[in-house]
Each structure stands twice: as C-alpha cells, then as structure tokens.
Design a protein around this motif. Sequence first.
Motif, PDB file in Angstrom:
ATOM      1  N   ARG A   9      12.569  -4.701  -7.940  1.00  0.00           N
ATOM      2  CA  ARG A   9      11.118  -4.533  -7.783  1.00  0.00           C
ATOM      3  C   ARG A   9      10.673  -3.073  -7.886  1.00  0.00           C
ATOM      4  N   PRO A  10      11.342  -2.115  -7.176  1.00  0.00           N
ATOM      5  CA  PRO A  10      10.851  -0.735  -7.317  1.00  0.00           C
ATOM      6  C   PRO A  10      10.966  -0.189  -8.742  1.00  0.00           C
ATOM      7  N   ILE A  70       7.863  -1.448 -10.429  1.00  0.00           N
ATOM      8  CA  ILE A  70       6.632  -0.731 -10.046  1.00  0.00           C
ATOM      9  C   ILE A  70       6.555   0.613 -10.768  1.00  0.00           C
ATOM     10  N   HIS A  88      16.111  -1.705   4.527  1.00  0.00           N
ATOM     11  CA  HIS A  88      16.960  -2.472   3.623  1.00  0.00           C
ATOM     12  C   HIS A  88      18.246  -1.761   3.222  1.00  0.00           C
ATOM     13  N   ARG A  89      18.448  -0.524   3.654  1.00  0.00           N
ATOM     14  CA  ARG A  89      19.554   0.253   3.090  1.00  0.00           C
ATOM     15  C   ARG A  89      20.916  -0.181   3.584  1.00  0.00           C
ATOM     16  N   PRO A 135       7.885  -6.984   7.126  1.00  0.00           N
ATOM     17  CA  PRO A 135       8.288  -7.855   6.013  1.00  0.00           C
ATOM     18  C   PRO A 135       9.770  -7.637   5.717  1.00  0.00           C
ATOM     19  N   ALA A 142       9.482 -10.746   2.363  1.00  0.00           N
ATOM     20  CA  ALA A 142       8.984  -9.596   1.591  1.00  0.00           C
ATOM     21  C   ALA A 142       7.588  -9.940   1.068  1.00  0.00           C
ATOM     22  N   LEU A 143       6.663  -8.997   1.151  1.00  0.00           N
ATOM     23  CA  LEU A 143       5.298  -9.267   0.709  1.00  0.00           C
ATOM     24  C   LEU A 143       5.169  -8.926  -0.769  1.00  0.00           C
ATOM     25  N   PRO A 144       4.305  -9.651  -1.500  1.00  0.00           N
ATOM     26  CA  PRO A 144       4.041  -9.232  -2.873  1.00  0.00           C
ATOM     27  C   PRO A 144       3.479  -7.805  -2.866  1.00  0.00           C
ATOM     28  N   PRO A 145       3.805  -6.995  -3.898  1.00  0.00           N
ATOM     29  CA  PRO A 145       3.454  -5.576  -3.854  1.00  0.00           C
ATOM     30  C   PRO A 145       2.002  -5.267  -3.489  1.00  0.00           C
ATOM     31  N   PHE A 179       1.524  -5.859   0.161  1.00  0.00           N
ATOM     32  CA  PHE A 179       2.242  -4.834   0.920  1.00  0.00           C
ATOM     33  C   PHE A 179       1.453  -3.521   0.916  1.00  0.00           C
ATOM     34  N   SER A 192      13.015   2.995   3.159  1.00  0.00           N
ATOM     35  CA  SER A 192      12.843   2.809   1.717  1.00  0.00           C
ATOM     36  C   SER A 192      12.336   4.090   1.047  1.00  0.00           C
ATOM     37  N   GLY A 193      12.977   4.458  -0.050  1.00  0.00           N
ATOM     38  CA  GLY A 193      12.515   5.626  -0.793  1.00  0.00           C
ATOM     39  C   GLY A 193      11.122   5.416  -1.367  1.00  0.00           C
ATOM     40  N   GLY A 194      10.908   4.230  -1.928  1.00  0.00           N
ATOM     41  CA  GLY A 194       9.615   3.943  -2.561  1.00  0.00           C
ATOM     42  C   GLY A 194       8.478   3.949  -1.556  1.00  0.00           C
ATOM     43  N   VAL A 195       8.726   3.343  -0.388  1.00  0.00           N
ATOM     44  CA  VAL A 195       7.680   3.292   0.642  1.00  0.00           C
ATOM     45  C   VAL A 195       7.411   4.708   1.164  1.00  0.00           C
ATOM     46  N   GLU A 249       5.184   6.351  -1.262  1.00  0.00           N
ATOM     47  CA  GLU A 249       3.806   5.857  -1.187  1.00  0.00           C
ATOM     48  C   GLU A 249       3.098   6.459   0.026  1.00  0.00           C
TER      49      GLU A 249
HETATM   50  N1  UDP Z   1       7.389  -3.382  -1.348  1.00  0.00           N
HETATM   51  C1  UDP Z   1       6.802  -4.608  -1.601  1.00  0.00           C
HETATM   52  N2  UDP Z   1       6.898  -5.598  -0.657  1.00  0.00           N
HETATM   53  C2  UDP Z   1       7.581  -5.438   0.511  1.00  0.00           C
HETATM   54  C3  UDP Z   1       8.213  -4.174   0.742  1.00  0.00           C
HETATM   55  C4  UDP Z   1       8.102  -3.177  -0.203  1.00  0.00           C
HETATM   56  O1  UDP Z   1       6.197  -4.806  -2.649  1.00  0.00           O
HETATM   57  O2  UDP Z   1       7.619  -6.374   1.324  1.00  0.00           O
HETATM   58  C5  UDP Z   1       7.298  -2.317  -2.400  1.00  0.00           C
HETATM   59  C6  UDP Z   1       6.815  -0.982  -1.887  1.00  0.00           C
HETATM   60  O3  UDP Z   1       5.411  -0.862  -1.974  1.00  0.00           O
HETATM   61  C7  UDP Z   1       7.536   0.004  -2.801  1.00  0.00           C
HETATM   62  C8  UDP Z   1       8.804  -0.710  -3.197  1.00  0.00           C
HETATM   63  O4  UDP Z   1       8.610  -2.091  -2.880  1.00  0.00           O
HETATM   64  O5  UDP Z   1       6.784   0.229  -3.967  1.00  0.00           O
HETATM   65  C9  UDP Z   1      10.008  -0.170  -2.474  1.00  0.00           C
HETATM   66  O6  UDP Z   1      11.097  -0.985  -2.732  1.00  0.00           O
HETATM   67  P1  UDP Z   1      12.410  -1.010  -1.837  1.00  0.00           P
HETATM   68  O7  UDP Z   1      12.074  -0.638  -0.445  1.00  0.00           O
HETATM   69  O8  UDP Z   1      13.040  -2.340  -2.065  1.00  0.00           O
HETATM   70  O9  UDP Z   1      13.411   0.025  -2.542  1.00  0.00           O
HETATM   71  P2  UDP Z   1      13.584   1.598  -2.644  1.00  0.00           P
HETATM   72  O10 UDP Z   1      12.275   2.226  -2.991  1.00  0.00           O
HETATM   73  O11 UDP Z   1      14.176   2.112  -1.367  1.00  0.00           O
HETATM   74  O12 UDP Z   1      14.552   1.733  -3.764  1.00  0.00           O
END
Ligand code: UDP
Length: 350
Positions: free
Chosen positions: A14-15, A18, A197-198, A227, A253-256, A259, A273-276, A279
């Motif tokens: 998913r990330p 995005i 999640h790590r 979530p 997990a919520l749809p982006p 979320f 989460s790195g992505g969160v 954000e």
């Molecule tokens: N995200 C999402 N639904 C959730 C949790 C996270 O859509 O329930 C999105 C969040 O906005 C971010 C991305 O997933 O853009 C982060 O993904 P994740 O935490 O899986 O991985 P990482 O960024 O640590 O690789």
Amino acid sequence: MKANKPFLFVLGTRPEGIKLLPIVWEFQKRKIPFELLHTRQHAELLDTLLEKHGIFPNYRLAPHPPALIAAKSSMLSQTESMLDADRFSALIVQGDTLSALCGAEYGFFHQIPVVHIEAGMRTYHKDNPYPEEIFRQTISRISRLHFCPSEDEAKNLAAEGVSAEHIFTVGNPFADYWQALPQPDVAPKKQVLITLHRRENLPFLEKIFEAIAELARELCELEFLFPLHPNPTIVTQAKEQLTGISNLRLTGALPPEEFYRELHASEMVLTDSGGVQEECIFLGKKVLVVRKISERRTDFPFSSLVDPENGKLREEFFALRKKQIPDAPCDYYGRGGASEKIVEVLAREI
Ligand code: UDP
C-alpha cells in the motif's frame, strides 16, 4: 525521451502505491508508456488502492510463502518467468520493501536502468529497520537515478559516493497523492490515532500495548483509535491486551482516505510507520514515533522518538502532548510537485 519502450513500475504494498500512483498519473498525463508489475507482497491492501484509482497491473505474481528467503526467491523467479526484460527502458521501484529489492535485482540482472524513488533514507544500523535498511542500501548500489525526499537523504547518498548528477532532491510524492484527492473536511477530535506494524517491534509489542492500555485508561477524555495492520501476531496480541477498554477502538486497516481523514482529525498520533510519520511531518501533527531509531527526522517541535523497550512511552507521550507547536505547515518534504519533477528528469535521462 530517448527510449520508446515502456517503463516498468514494480510494487507490492500500500505505501508503495500511495507514493507511486502520482508518478503513474504523471506518466498518463504525458502519455509516456509504462507497465506495472504487482508483486503481491501485501496483495489486498494494494489491490484495493489500485482498483479505487482504476489502475490495473499488467502483471500479477502468485502469492508468496511468508518467510523472507522463500518469499524473495518466489518473487524473483516468478518475475523472471513472467516478464520479457527486453521490453523495458527502465524499471521504477520505491522505498525499501522486498518488492523494491526484487525489482531492483531483476533490473540489475537484466541490465535495465533502475530508478529509485525515496532514495537515500538511512539509519546505518543493519538490524534496524530489519530487513529494510539493507534492502534500501542494496537498491542504492544498483540504481542509476536516485530521487530523494529531502536534502538529508541526498547527503547520505553523496557521502556514499553516488555521483551528484544522479541524485535529485524532489520532495516526497505522497504529498501529490493527498493533494490530488478531495481535502478532508473534518472537525478536530479528541483522538489519538495508533498504527504499529514493524517486524523489529514485535518483541516489544506486549510492553507497547501495556503502555497504550495504561494511557487510554488514564486519559478517558481521549478516544484511542487503532487500525490494525493485518499481521496476525499484531492482531492477536492487540485483541488480547487492548479489548474491553471503553475509549480504545480496534479496527481493521482503514482505507487510505478514511485513515487520512482520521489523521487530520486526531490530536496526536502514535506510530512506528515511516509513511504515517511523513504524513504527520507534512501536516505538522504531533507524532510519537515508537522505534529505537528512525531514518526520518524526529527533531521537529511536534515529533519525538521513543524506544519501545525503555519503558518511557507514557512519559514521552505526556511530554509531547504538553508541547505548543507552531501552526505553520512544515516544508521538509516539499509541498507537492515531486512527481512532476521526477517525470521531467526521467523524460530527459532515460
Ligand atoms: N495507512 C492506511 N490505512 C491504515 C494505516 C495506514 O491507508 O489503516 C496508510 C498511511 O496513510 C500511509 C501508509 O499507509 O500512507 C503507511 O503504510 P505502512 O504503515 O503500512 O508502511 P510504512 O510507511 O511504514 O512502510
């Protein structure tokens, strides 16, 4: 554009979706040919995202066994049997996932130029994040063009000897993703949003969940929304330790978009989460990063890092909650436009 052959995007989570979708949209806008390989690292999470945006992969691998070595060999060997390497002018991977590593290695073995998005992130600790730190260092050694989200990553690559003319600091394309969607119009909530999640945090889950349960019971004026990542260990452990607390809600997990709306509305975020984390940096949202170390900066006025093992999660949460933070948006990852810059460079260099 020197090449008429399509570019190949390789992604599986998913990330990656995005952060790569805005680049795909830019390709579509400019009518640059591309194809897309879905590795199915996290099949459903990415499927939902791609389907929502009407993007259908040209290639889709079969599921892989869960163990790392078996998953890697399954991903590489399936890719090898499914693709004709001569078709592609370049191969694009993002970040530090197993999919990105396999994509880069496939490119390397077939001498297809590899383009790395979100290049140069480092902790320089090979076990943290595990296995991602070594994945991304390997991808950097293979890649020809490196697109960095900020000057910090560009400096890392320069120090590792990557030639300056192959390093481009463009911001992070996740900002383009969110800016392309309707802006969330939500009232602030007295809410703490949690994601974990790590792999390297799994040994500390019990400790982290204990601290979260304690915080939720103590701060009954706040709602805690958690979530759950589909990792079965996390789901089982969270259900065991965190059910029955009235102001703490566990969901799937919520749809982006949902979320991101919750993220906007929340008062604070607790995440590994790195992505969160990114954000939150983009939105200037208070974020407590639960990790021993982070490749992303945590020294903003609105963020801090807490080691999941040292028992200070509660204390750090309160310290951050008390902080006054500036209203101005944070420009660390740019304010959008990364995808356009990336595609301009690709059109010139490939
Ligand atoms: N995200 C999402 N639904 C959730 C949790 C996270 O859509 O329930 C999105 C969040 O906005 C971010 C991305 O997933 O853009 C982060 O993904 P994740 O935490 O899986 O991985 P990482 O960024 O640590 O690789």
